[in-house]
Design a protein around this motif. Structure first.
Motif, PDB file in Angstrom:
ATOM      1  N   TRP A 125       0.833  -1.194   0.000  1.00 20.76           N
ATOM      2  CA  TRP A 125       0.000   0.000   0.000  1.00 20.76           C
ATOM      3  C   TRP A 125       0.870   1.247   0.000  1.00 20.76           C
ATOM      4  N   TRP A 126       1.881   1.280   0.862  1.00 21.26           N
ATOM      5  CA  TRP A 126       2.771   2.441   0.928  1.00 21.26           C
ATOM      6  C   TRP A 126       3.627   2.547  -0.319  1.00 21.26           C
ATOM      7  N   ARG A 127       4.046   1.426  -0.915  1.00 18.88           N
ATOM      8  CA  ARG A 127       4.838   1.457  -2.137  1.00 18.88           C
ATOM      9  C   ARG A 127       4.017   2.067  -3.268  1.00 18.88           C
ATOM     10  N   GLU A 128       2.734   1.718  -3.335  1.00 19.10           N
ATOM     11  CA  GLU A 128       1.861   2.258  -4.372  1.00 19.10           C
ATOM     12  C   GLU A 128       1.630   3.761  -4.200  1.00 19.10           C
ATOM     13  N   ARG A 129       1.698   4.252  -2.969  1.00 24.07           N
ATOM     14  CA  ARG A 129       1.373   5.647  -2.689  1.00 24.07           C
ATOM     15  C   ARG A 129       2.578   6.501  -2.274  1.00 24.07           C
ATOM     16  N   LYS A 130       3.788   6.016  -2.535  1.00 25.89           N
ATOM     17  CA  LYS A 130       4.957   6.778  -2.084  1.00 25.89           C
ATOM     18  C   LYS A 130       5.115   8.105  -2.826  1.00 25.89           C
ATOM     19  N   GLU A 131       4.554   8.225  -4.021  1.00 24.65           N
ATOM     20  CA  GLU A 131       4.600   9.505  -4.741  1.00 24.65           C
ATOM     21  C   GLU A 131       3.602  10.492  -4.126  1.00 24.65           C
ATOM     22  N   ALA A 132       2.455   9.994  -3.695  1.00 26.79           N
ATOM     23  CA  ALA A 132       1.436  10.860  -3.113  1.00 26.79           C
ATOM     24  C   ALA A 132       1.799  11.299  -1.693  1.00 26.79           C
ATOM     25  N   TYR A 133       2.500  10.431  -0.970  1.00 30.51           N
ATOM     26  CA  TYR A 133       2.866  10.704   0.423  1.00 30.51           C
ATOM     27  C   TYR A 133       4.380  10.497   0.616  1.00 30.51           C
ATOM     28  N   PRO A 134       5.225  11.368   0.070  1.00 29.63           N
ATOM     29  CA  PRO A 134       6.674  11.124   0.164  1.00 29.63           C
ATOM     30  C   PRO A 134       7.207  11.153   1.598  1.00 29.63           C
ATOM     31  N   LEU A 135       6.694  12.065   2.419  1.00 32.35           N
ATOM     32  CA  LEU A 135       7.190  12.162   3.798  1.00 32.35           C
ATOM     33  C   LEU A 135       6.693  10.998   4.644  1.00 32.35           C
ATOM     34  N   MET A 136       5.401  10.738   4.548  1.00 31.22           N
ATOM     35  CA  MET A 136       4.824   9.677   5.372  1.00 31.22           C
ATOM     36  C   MET A 136       5.293   8.294   4.933  1.00 31.22           C
ATOM     37  N   SER A 137       5.592   8.110   3.648  1.00 32.52           N
ATOM     38  CA  SER A 137       6.064   6.805   3.200  1.00 32.52           C
ATOM     39  C   SER A 137       7.448   6.503   3.776  1.00 32.52           C
ATOM     40  N   ARG A 138       8.261   7.549   3.977  1.00 30.13           N
ATOM     41  CA  ARG A 138       9.560   7.334   4.631  1.00 30.13           C
ATOM     42  C   ARG A 138       9.358   6.875   6.073  1.00 30.13           C
ATOM     43  N   LEU A 139       8.413   7.472   6.763  1.00 29.74           N
ATOM     44  CA  LEU A 139       8.102   7.040   8.131  1.00 29.74           C
ATOM     45  C   LEU A 139       7.575   5.612   8.147  1.00 29.74           C
ATOM     46  N   ALA A 140       6.725   5.293   7.195  1.00 26.35           N
ATOM     47  CA  ALA A 140       6.153   3.947   7.140  1.00 26.35           C
ATOM     48  C   ALA A 140       7.241   2.897   6.930  1.00 26.35           C
ATOM     49  N   ARG A 141       8.169   3.166   6.016  1.00 21.86           N
ATOM     50  CA  ARG A 141       9.264   2.215   5.797  1.00 21.86           C
ATOM     51  C   ARG A 141      10.094   2.035   7.053  1.00 21.86           C
ATOM     52  N   LYS A 142      10.283   3.120   7.791  1.00 19.39           N
ATOM     53  CA  LYS A 142      11.097   3.052   9.000  1.00 19.39           C
ATOM     54  C   LYS A 142      10.402   2.247  10.092  1.00 19.39           C
ATOM     55  N   TYR A 143       9.127   2.537  10.350  1.00 18.21           N
ATOM     56  CA  TYR A 143       8.458   1.933  11.496  1.00 18.21           C
ATOM     57  C   TYR A 143       7.740   0.621  11.194  1.00 18.21           C
ATOM     58  N   LEU A 144       7.347   0.383   9.954  1.00 20.45           N
ATOM     59  CA  LEU A 144       6.722  -0.895   9.630  1.00 20.45           C
ATOM     60  C   LEU A 144       7.750  -2.020   9.588  1.00 20.45           C
ATOM     61  N   ALA A 145       9.013  -1.683   9.480  1.00 13.65           N
ATOM     62  CA  ALA A 145      10.065  -2.702   9.437  1.00 13.65           C
ATOM     63  C   ALA A 145      10.402  -3.241  10.825  1.00 13.65           C
ATOM     64  N   LEU A 146       9.916  -2.606  11.886  1.00 12.44           N
ATOM     65  CA  LEU A 146      10.204  -3.062  13.241  1.00 12.44           C
ATOM     66  C   LEU A 146       9.421  -4.327  13.555  1.00 12.44           C
TER      67      LEU A 146
END
Length: 132
Positions: A71-92
């Protein structure tokens, strides 16, 4: 000759001191927004982050059978800042199971009969139990 060298060293020292004073008087501004450095205008960055959050809140909820990473990969262009946070915290890893497993193994290996065991042997047994 010695006087000339000393005079030149003195002027160089004064120049270094002036540069250090300028650096100390004008420290760089700290960025407080996740996207710090993406734009020269701090107000623009703040508005961009707020706009992303508003759009994200308006999104439909993700179904439980869908992968959040996709979901975040599909929307990383629409949400560039939040997608960086998602990659950081969803990996935990959200579970303590591996840590509990190590503690449990430690209890099995280091029981009352084996308390005289040396630290090197203990480390080897723990390593081997982790490999199995």
């Amino acid at each position: 000759l010695l006087a000339e060298v000393l005079a030149e060293l003195s002027t160089l020292e004064e120049e270094v001191n002036l540069v250090q004073v300028e650096i100390n008087q004008n420290p760089p501004k700290k960025r407080r927004v996740l996207g710090g450095g993406l734009s020269d205008d701090e107000d623009e960055e703040t508005e961009g982050a707020k706009g992303e959050m508003d759009c994200y809140k308006a999104e439909r909820k993700l179904k439980s059978d869908r992968c959040p990473f996709e979901w975040w990969r599909e929307r990383k262009e629409a949400y560039p800042l939040m997608s960086r946070l998602a990659r950081k915290y969803l990996a935990l890893e959200a579970t303590s199971t591996p840590a509990e497993r190590v503690i449990s193994t430690l209890g099995f290996v280091l029981n009352k009969q084996r308390q005289a065991m040396g630290s090197e042997l203990f480390s080897e047994i723990m390593f081997l139990s982790d490999c199995v």
